[in-house]
Design a protein around this motif. Structure first.
Motif, PDB file in Angstrom:
ATOM      1  N   VAL A 100      48.025  53.373 -46.039  1.00 46.11           N
ATOM      2  CA  VAL A 100      49.614  53.914 -47.094  1.00 46.11           C
ATOM      3  C   VAL A 100      50.535  53.846 -46.740  1.00 46.11           C
ATOM      4  CG1 VAL A 100      49.943  54.947 -49.586  1.00 46.11           C
ATOM      5  CG2 VAL A 100      47.363  54.341 -49.063  1.00 46.11           C
ATOM      6  N   LEU A 101      51.458  52.856 -46.901  1.00 43.00           N
ATOM      7  CA  LEU A 101      52.603  52.911 -46.605  1.00 43.00           C
ATOM      8  C   LEU A 101      52.779  52.387 -45.362  1.00 43.00           C
ATOM      9  CD1 LEU A 101      55.118  55.946 -48.277  1.00 43.00           C
ATOM     10  CD2 LEU A 101      54.220  53.605 -49.074  1.00 43.00           C
ATOM     11  N   ALA A 102      51.760  51.552 -44.629  1.00 40.15           N
ATOM     12  CA  ALA A 102      51.711  50.982 -43.346  1.00 40.15           C
ATOM     13  C   ALA A 102      52.675  49.820 -43.064  1.00 40.15           C
ATOM     14  CB  ALA A 102      50.293  50.660 -43.215  1.00 40.15           C
ATOM     15  N   GLU A 103      52.919  49.277 -44.421  1.00 38.06           N
ATOM     16  CA  GLU A 103      53.757  48.398 -44.017  1.00 38.06           C
ATOM     17  C   GLU A 103      55.433  48.875 -43.642  1.00 38.06           C
ATOM     18  OE1 GLU A 103      52.713  49.418 -47.041  1.00 38.06           O
ATOM     19  OE2 GLU A 103      54.039  49.447 -48.736  1.00 38.06           O
ATOM     20  N   LEU A 104      56.314  49.908 -43.613  1.00 36.33           N
ATOM     21  CA  LEU A 104      56.853  50.700 -43.553  1.00 36.33           C
ATOM     22  C   LEU A 104      56.741  51.289 -41.478  1.00 36.33           C
ATOM     23  CD1 LEU A 104      57.695  53.388 -46.166  1.00 36.33           C
ATOM     24  CD2 LEU A 104      58.649  51.614 -45.764  1.00 36.33           C
ATOM     25  N   HIS A 105      56.212  50.944 -41.161  1.00 35.99           N
ATOM     26  CA  HIS A 105      55.545  51.096 -39.485  1.00 35.99           C
ATOM     27  C   HIS A 105      56.321  52.710 -39.159  1.00 35.99           C
ATOM     28  CE1 HIS A 105      54.928  46.888 -39.109  1.00 35.99           C
ATOM     29  NE2 HIS A 105      55.683  46.488 -40.190  1.00 35.99           N
ATOM     30  N   TRP A 130      58.422  54.255 -35.868  1.00 37.53           N
ATOM     31  CA  TRP A 130      59.508  54.836 -36.178  1.00 37.53           C
ATOM     32  C   TRP A 130      59.810  56.139 -35.154  1.00 37.53           C
ATOM     33  CZ3 TRP A 130      63.569  51.681 -36.239  1.00 37.53           C
ATOM     34  CH2 TRP A 130      63.644  50.732 -36.838  1.00 37.53           C
ATOM     35  N   TRP A 131      58.274  56.763 -36.643  1.00 33.63           N
ATOM     36  CA  TRP A 131      57.635  58.061 -35.694  1.00 33.63           C
ATOM     37  C   TRP A 131      57.913  58.329 -34.285  1.00 33.63           C
ATOM     38  CZ3 TRP A 131      59.121  61.854 -39.231  1.00 33.63           C
ATOM     39  CH2 TRP A 131      59.058  62.679 -38.120  1.00 33.63           C
ATOM     40  N   GLY A 132      57.437  57.372 -33.069  1.00 33.15           N
ATOM     41  CA  GLY A 132      56.974  56.857 -32.073  1.00 33.15           C
ATOM     42  C   GLY A 132      58.328  57.263 -31.221  1.00 33.15           C
ATOM     43  N   MET A 133      58.974  56.723 -31.556  1.00 34.43           N
ATOM     44  CA  MET A 133      60.775  56.161 -31.497  1.00 34.43           C
ATOM     45  C   MET A 133      61.244  57.583 -31.692  1.00 34.43           C
ATOM     46  SD  MET A 133      63.463  53.711 -32.043  1.00 34.43           S
ATOM     47  CE  MET A 133      63.043  52.536 -31.600  1.00 34.43           C
ATOM     48  N   LEU A 134      61.204  58.130 -32.432  1.00 24.34           N
ATOM     49  CA  LEU A 134      61.854  59.886 -32.639  1.00 24.34           C
ATOM     50  C   LEU A 134      61.324  60.480 -31.589  1.00 24.34           C
ATOM     51  CD1 LEU A 134      62.114  60.461 -36.481  1.00 24.34           C
ATOM     52  CD2 LEU A 134      63.448  60.488 -34.823  1.00 24.34           C
ATOM     53  N   MET A 135      59.478  59.965 -31.432  1.00 22.30           N
ATOM     54  CA  MET A 135      59.791  61.744 -30.403  1.00 22.30           C
ATOM     55  C   MET A 135      60.128  60.769 -28.981  1.00 22.30           C
ATOM     56  SD  MET A 135      55.807  62.317 -31.991  1.00 22.30           S
ATOM     57  CE  MET A 135      55.226  62.870 -30.798  1.00 22.30           C
ATOM     58  N   VAL A 136      60.445  59.964 -28.717  1.00 22.77           N
ATOM     59  CA  VAL A 136      60.105  59.400 -27.579  1.00 22.77           C
ATOM     60  C   VAL A 136      61.674  59.594 -27.250  1.00 22.77           C
ATOM     61  CG1 VAL A 136      61.040  57.542 -26.169  1.00 22.77           C
ATOM     62  CG2 VAL A 136      59.033  57.655 -27.296  1.00 22.77           C
ATOM     63  N   GLY A 150      52.384  51.945 -32.419  1.00 23.73           N
ATOM     64  CA  GLY A 150      53.426  51.048 -33.658  1.00 23.73           C
ATOM     65  C   GLY A 150      54.323  49.666 -33.019  1.00 23.73           C
ATOM     66  N   ILE A 151      54.574  49.483 -32.015  1.00 29.46           N
ATOM     67  CA  ILE A 151      53.939  48.126 -31.706  1.00 29.46           C
ATOM     68  C   ILE A 151      53.651  46.988 -32.392  1.00 29.46           C
ATOM     69  CG2 ILE A 151      54.996  46.671 -30.020  1.00 29.46           C
ATOM     70  CD1 ILE A 151      56.813  48.813 -29.003  1.00 29.46           C
ATOM     71  N   TYR A 152      52.285  47.504 -31.263  1.00 29.41           N
ATOM     72  CA  TYR A 152      51.268  47.099 -31.328  1.00 29.41           C
ATOM     73  C   TYR A 152      51.011  46.315 -32.981  1.00 29.41           C
ATOM     74  CZ  TYR A 152      45.680  45.564 -31.893  1.00 29.41           C
ATOM     75  OH  TYR A 152      44.619  45.544 -32.302  1.00 29.41           O
ATOM     76  N   GLU A 153      51.109  47.116 -34.142  1.00 30.61           N
ATOM     77  CA  GLU A 153      50.767  47.689 -35.681  1.00 30.61           C
ATOM     78  C   GLU A 153      51.835  46.008 -36.369  1.00 30.61           C
ATOM     79  OE1 GLU A 153      51.128  51.827 -37.356  1.00 30.61           O
ATOM     80  OE2 GLU A 153      48.809  51.467 -35.991  1.00 30.61           O
ATOM     81  N   PHE A 154      52.552  45.665 -35.597  1.00 30.01           N
ATOM     82  CA  PHE A 154      53.358  45.034 -36.334  1.00 30.01           C
ATOM     83  C   PHE A 154      52.347  43.257 -35.791  1.00 30.01           C
ATOM     84  CE2 PHE A 154      57.059  47.235 -34.871  1.00 30.01           C
ATOM     85  CZ  PHE A 154      58.145  47.357 -36.072  1.00 30.01           C
ATOM     86  N   SER A 155      52.502  43.271 -34.723  1.00 34.65           N
ATOM     87  CA  SER A 155      50.726  42.018 -35.306  1.00 34.65           C
ATOM     88  C   SER A 155      49.835  42.508 -35.818  1.00 34.65           C
ATOM     89  CB  SER A 155      51.001  41.975 -33.319  1.00 34.65           C
ATOM     90  OG  SER A 155      50.411  42.606 -33.047  1.00 34.65           O
ATOM     91  N   HIS A 156      49.286  43.453 -35.910  1.00 37.18           N
ATOM     92  CA  HIS A 156      48.226  43.927 -36.642  1.00 37.18           C
ATOM     93  C   HIS A 156      48.198  44.754 -37.312  1.00 37.18           C
ATOM     94  CE1 HIS A 156      46.714  42.114 -32.887  1.00 37.18           C
ATOM     95  NE2 HIS A 156      46.170  42.515 -32.610  1.00 37.18           N
ATOM     96  N   PRO A 157      48.525  44.610 -38.412  1.00 37.29           N
ATOM     97  CA  PRO A 157      48.569  46.325 -39.398  1.00 37.29           C
ATOM     98  C   PRO A 157      47.957  46.731 -39.581  1.00 37.29           C
ATOM     99  CG  PRO A 157      49.203  43.615 -39.498  1.00 37.29           C
ATOM    100  CD  PRO A 157      48.452  43.127 -39.122  1.00 37.29           C
ATOM    101  N   GLY A 158      48.505  48.234 -39.996  1.00 37.35           N
ATOM    102  CA  GLY A 158      47.674  49.245 -40.337  1.00 37.35           C
ATOM    103  C   GLY A 158      46.934  49.587 -41.552  1.00 37.35           C
ATOM    104  N   THR A 159      46.045  49.651 -42.482  1.00 42.28           N
ATOM    105  CA  THR A 159      45.889  49.713 -43.253  1.00 42.28           C
ATOM    106  C   THR A 159      45.694  50.832 -44.256  1.00 42.28           C
ATOM    107  OG1 THR A 159      43.379  50.979 -42.647  1.00 42.28           O
ATOM    108  CG2 THR A 159      43.278  48.747 -43.053  1.00 42.28           C
TER     109      THR A 159
END
Lengths: 587, 76
Positions: B46-51, B55-61, B35-44
């Motif tokens: 749908v709704l990837a702009e919501l990262h 957020w999900w990774g943080m919740l799981m951690v 997720g952190i990596y995707e701030f500089s390399h956005p995913g493709t």
């Protein structure tokens, strides 16, 4: 549930996606942990009670999560997401009225008898109550079915991995089979339960994000409903009950009587209260209160499963679009559009929604959750097979006086043999895909009559041994006869739904899963009637032999609850109330 | 078949919830880093702009970390 609408073949058009290195890392972590758990718990599975019943040491929460997880296989998740796309919110009934009341009934009414009798299996209870005939019939049929179902799970997993990720079928099957064989052989039910709890958490973590993102994209629940009605031009897709007044007014061709009596009573109660695959999990509880609470805890989680199974199917109706922004239409499996024109099938809904929303990492989590679901399905079947084979077939008829360590050894070996037969079944299914449909039908032949036999055995003292055996046999035979009657000519469905003058259109609308509800209901009735008639014609079992087995002859010990919040009945009422409110909300 | 008394001494010390914690924490860490990596390399997606990965990774951690620490094996 055993009635999930899984077709003979998952015919996916093309490979949907591929895994990134981060996805593979998640998958590898999962496999490493599963194998580690098998080796780790091996040291604590030395006696038969430990190997087959996890030492009866599980807390209510663990037994409850395992209980609901044993039923949460990937085949079922994908099948019901597809059913939601096809039939709308009606598919929710299989999770609510088709599960919750039965789970509560198991916890409140039936569990004390299973637990007090100290039985190790459902066929074991039948032996105590009705003698060897009933045990042999249910034990052999159960062992046969579970090992076949494990093979079906294995083949389905391999096929899904092939079409979603492009993996080789043989590779997927053997990796899955060997992994499951290792951890069940080493750790028995204890290992299976730990992995089921892990799988449960993984499925929630891997699948819950899809409906959340879907609802954001759709603009909320109210907007989603409005879009579905506009697209389908049919409000029945978003109503649970209001369109079930006739067979013709909903996309499933179902009537509320079938839902209430066939699904909500016979099929649901049969599956959740007498299928040893799930009951075995509750028998592992560490005391009577935990055993009663476990199904109730499981039911609370079960109530929210439609959130990540049914909702994605509904979301796909209005959100699943191609790169040009056009809605993608899905088709029935095996249809011309799927087979010859490369279109996607209903059962691809969940993987398609995963690919839509989940990027690297999250996709790995979702795929791992699916694989975990398949593997825990196999493990559940194989561990239940191993128990029934060792206790109710080998220990009952082949070698009655062996040592406890011999039976544990037999349990481990039967796990290997069961898995080998499952692999054989998987290859058989690969050769003739329609076998999968027949294997799934097998469950429905036995489960409804078995519920009739068990419930009469628990609640009616006069039910005799001969009555129990003949009721079970005739109920099962009647179910097979009705299935053959409809298989021969679908028009015969009109007799099962009590509409002898039904039009050809009505007969066409009644889907197989709707017809199954009535088949289950009638076979249950046959079982009950035959049991009652034969019982009155034969000698009653002496009351002294019924202690601990039948209501009225058994003093249920206090379960240790000290205040109302510790009482299972309190939580059962809370859950029943929430279920009632949810049904009213989506009426 | 006989069912002998279970010897509690055979019980192992690792809780099921510890396994749950470790698994979710490990997966969460991987997803969070992605997720952190995707701030500089956005995913493709749908709704990837919501990262969602972040957020999900943080919740799981957080969830996995809580269970790992709370149910970690303790001496004695």
């Amino acid at each position: 549930m055993h009635v999930a609408p899984i077709p003979a073949v998952f015919v996916f058009a093309t490979q949907l996606t591929h895994l990134a290195p981060v996805d593979l890392a998640i998958l590898i972590i999962y496999f490493a942990m599963v194998i580690f758990i098998g080796f780790y718990v091996k040291g604590s599975t030395n006696t038969s009670e430990e190997f087959f019943l996890a030492g009866r040491e599980m807390s209510a929460w663990i037994a409850g999560l395992s209980f609901v997880s044993a039923n949460l296989g990937s085949l079922e998740l994908m099948g019901w997401a597809g059913a939601a796309y096809q039939y709308g919110i009606l598919a929710t009934h299989w999770y609510w009225i088709g599960a919750i009341p039965a789970m509560l009934f198991l916890g409140i009414v039936m569990m004390p008898f299973y637990y007090i009798s100290k039985t190790h299996s459902v066929p074991g209870y039948l032996q105590l109550r009705f003698g060897e005939g009933a045990r042999a019939l249910s034990g052999v049929s159960f062992a046969f079915m579970t090992v076949l179902m494990s093979g079906v799970n294995m083949y389905s997993m391999a096929l899904v991995m092939k079409v979603v990720l492009g993996w080789n079928i043989n590779f997927s099957m053997w990796v899955g089979a060997i992994t499951v064989a290792i951890y069940v052989m080493l750790g028995g039910l204890r290992s299976a339960i730990i992995n089921e709890v892990l799988q449960f958490v993984l499925i929630w973590a891997g699948a819950a994000l899809i409906p959340i993102l879907g609802l954001i994209e759709a603009g909320g629940w109210t907007n989603l409903k409005a879009q579905i009605v506009t697209r389908m031009a049919d409000p029945s897709y978003i109503h649970l009950w209001s369109t079930t007044g006739s067979f013709d007014s909903n996309p499933m061709g179902i009537h509320w009587t079938g839902l209430v009596f066939g699904l909500g009573f016979v099929i649901s109660f049969g599956y959740w209260t007498t299928d040893f695959l799930v009951v075995q999990r509750v028998l592992s509880a560490n005391n009577l209160r935990a055993a009663r609470l476990a199904p109730i805890i499981g039911s609370a989680f079960k109530m929210f499963v439609p959130f990540f199974v049914i909702l994605p199917g509904l979301l796909a109706l209005v959100l699943l679009k191609d790169s040009a922004g056009h809605l993608i239409q899905l088709y029935p499996d095996g249809s011309d559009m799927v087979v010859n024109h490369g279109m996607h099938s209903f059962n691809e809904v969940l993987p398609l929604m995963m690919v839509r929303y989940l990027g690297p990492g999250l996709l790995g989590l979702g795929i791992t959750a699916l694989i975990a679901g398949f593997m825990s399905g196999m493990a559940g079947n194989v561990s239940a097979f191993s128990t029934v084979w060792t206790y109710d077939i080998y220990g009952a008829y082949i070698n009655k006086k062996a040592s406890d360590s011999h039976y544990v050894s037999m349990g481990r070996w039967s796990t290997i043999v069961g898995m080998a037969v499952s692999v054989g079944t998987a290859y058989l299914v690969m050769g003739a895909a329609s076998i999968m449909d027949y294997v799934q039908e097998l469950f429905s032949f036995f489960i409804a009559p078995l519920f009739g036999t068990v419930i009469l055995g628990m609640l009616w003292k006069r039910a005799s041994k001969a009555g129990g055996f003949w009721g079970l046999l005739c109920g099962t035979a009647s179910s097979i006869a009705m299935w053959a009657m409809v298989y021969h000519n679908k028009a015969n469905i009109r007799f099962m739904i009590l509409q002898p003058h039904a039009s050809a259109d009505t007969i066409m609308r009644v889907q197989a899963m709707a017809a199954n509800l009535y088949r289950a209901l009638w076979s249950w009735c046959v079982c009950v009637i035959v049991t009652i008639v034969v019982s009155y014609m034969t000698k009653a079992t002496p009351e002294a032999q019924l202690t601990g087995l039948v209501y009225g002859s058994t003093v249920i010990p206090h379960d240790g609850s000290r205040n109302i919040y510790e009482k299972p009945i309190f939580w059962a009422v809370v859950i029943a109330t929430v279920l009632f409110i949810l049904n009213l909300w989506l009426w | 078949m006989s069912t002998p008394h279970v010897d509690p001494s055979t019980e192992k010390s690792l809780s099921i919830w510890f396994f749950v914690g470790v698994l979710i924490l490990s997966c969460g860490l991987i997803i969070f880093c992605q997720g952190i990596y995707e701030f500089s390399h956005p995913g493709t997606t749908v709704l990837a702009e919501l990262h969602p990965a972040f957020w999900w990774g943080m919740l799981m951690v957080l969830f996995g970390g809580f269970y790992t620490i709370n149910f970690r094996p303790r001496k004695g």
